[in-house]
Design a protein around this motif. Structure first.
Motif, PDB file in Angstrom:
ATOM      1  N   SER A 123       9.138   4.374  -1.521  1.00 20.85           N
ATOM      2  CA  SER A 123       9.714   4.864  -2.767  1.00 20.85           C
ATOM      3  C   SER A 123       9.971   3.687  -3.698  1.00 20.85           C
ATOM      4  N   TRP A 132       5.130   9.080  -7.716  1.00 23.74           N
ATOM      5  CA  TRP A 132       3.839   9.730  -7.451  1.00 23.74           C
ATOM      6  C   TRP A 132       3.931  11.252  -7.569  1.00 23.74           C
ATOM      7  N   MET A 164       4.154   1.369  -8.439  1.00 14.82           N
ATOM      8  CA  MET A 164       5.477   1.809  -7.973  1.00 14.82           C
ATOM      9  C   MET A 164       5.962   3.069  -8.696  1.00 14.82           C
ATOM     10  N   MET A 209       4.471  -1.265   3.159  1.00 15.44           N
ATOM     11  CA  MET A 209       4.203   0.143   2.871  1.00 15.44           C
ATOM     12  C   MET A 209       5.319   0.564   1.914  1.00 15.44           C
ATOM     13  N   LEU A 210       4.946   0.965   0.703  1.00 18.68           N
ATOM     14  CA  LEU A 210       5.927   1.434  -0.274  1.00 18.68           C
ATOM     15  C   LEU A 210       6.212   2.906  -0.003  1.00 18.68           C
ATOM     16  N   TYR A 265       0.862  -1.182   0.000  1.00 16.56           N
ATOM     17  CA  TYR A 265       0.000   0.000   0.000  1.00 16.56           C
ATOM     18  C   TYR A 265       0.895   1.226   0.000  1.00 16.56           C
ATOM     19  N   SER A 266       0.337   2.328  -0.433  1.00 18.49           N
ATOM     20  CA  SER A 266       1.064   3.589  -0.484  1.00 18.49           C
ATOM     21  C   SER A 266       0.308   4.624   0.336  1.00 18.49           C
ATOM     22  N   ARG A 310       1.182   7.615   0.364  1.00 21.30           N
ATOM     23  CA  ARG A 310       1.245   8.841  -0.452  1.00 21.30           C
ATOM     24  C   ARG A 310       0.030   8.971  -1.369  1.00 21.30           C
ATOM     25  N   THR A 311      -0.373   7.849  -1.977  1.00 27.99           N
ATOM     26  CA  THR A 311      -1.470   7.891  -2.950  1.00 27.99           C
ATOM     27  C   THR A 311      -2.761   7.291  -2.408  1.00 27.99           C
TER      28      THR A 311
END
Length: 186
Positions: A111, A78, A75, A108-109, A45-46, A48-49
């Motif tokens: 980057s 973003w 990936m 958690m991605l 999951y991100s 950021r987005t």
């Protein structure tokens, strides 16, 4: 990339019919990367987005093209919304490490791919960002798991013996890449 024309419905059927076995131990991580598993899955999951991904991207020796493209999109950088093909070796290292950790939560991605513009901006803010970062080549990811320590994650990635592993304990994440086998950080 060798891909299969398996549909999503067939993919889900194959997954439902497959018995998932216990995660491999650290001693056989290299075997997992060489294709010892029938299914490879990636869950992330991100923050950021706000996006999530949970996909099977490899079945019995074949990458699933649509699933791999979903991972590439997930990936993306973003900040610029630029997508780059993420090296399949990096994706495999991430999946193998997650399996070795026997974690149920998604990564958690922090980057994945970084455009040159994003890398330059981050480099101006931090001395820890490489000028020629493998992130710009689509060959690296910075990941976190709430249920596992940086040390646990790094040991799992190192057990794959397939690329670089950086420990960023103060920032609570692990860098994984498909470059030369090496380690750094504390």
């Amino acid at each position: 990339m060798k891909t299969s024309s398996i549909t999503r419905r067939a993919l889900l059927g194959a997954f439902a019919a497959t018995t998932i076995t216990a995660a491999p131990t650290l001693t056989n991580a290299a075997g997992f990367l060489r294709g010892a598993g029938d299914i490879r899955r990636l869950r992330m999951y991100s923050g950021r987005t706000g996006e999530n991904i949970d996909t099977i991207y490899w079945i019995e020796g074949e990458y699933i093209g649509d699933a791999v493209k979903e991972i590439w999109h997930f990936m993306r950088d973003w900040r610029t919304n630029s997508v780059k093909q993420i090296d399949l070796r990096t994706i495999d290292i991430m999946a193998a490490s997650h399996n070795l950790l026997d974690a149920t939560e998604p990564y958690m991605l922090l980057s994945g791919y970084r455009s040159p513009q994003t890398n330059a901006m981050l480099r101006a803010r931090s001395s820890g960002v490489a000028k020629n970062s493998l992130h710009m080549q689509g060959q690296a990811a910075d990941l976190r798991l709430a249920s596992r320590s940086v040390g646990q994650m790094a040991r799992a990635a190192q057990a794959c013996n397939a690329g670089g592993v950086g420990r960023y304990s103060r920032s609570n994440f692990v860098h994984m890449d498909c470059g030369p086998v090496r380690t750094w950080g504390a």
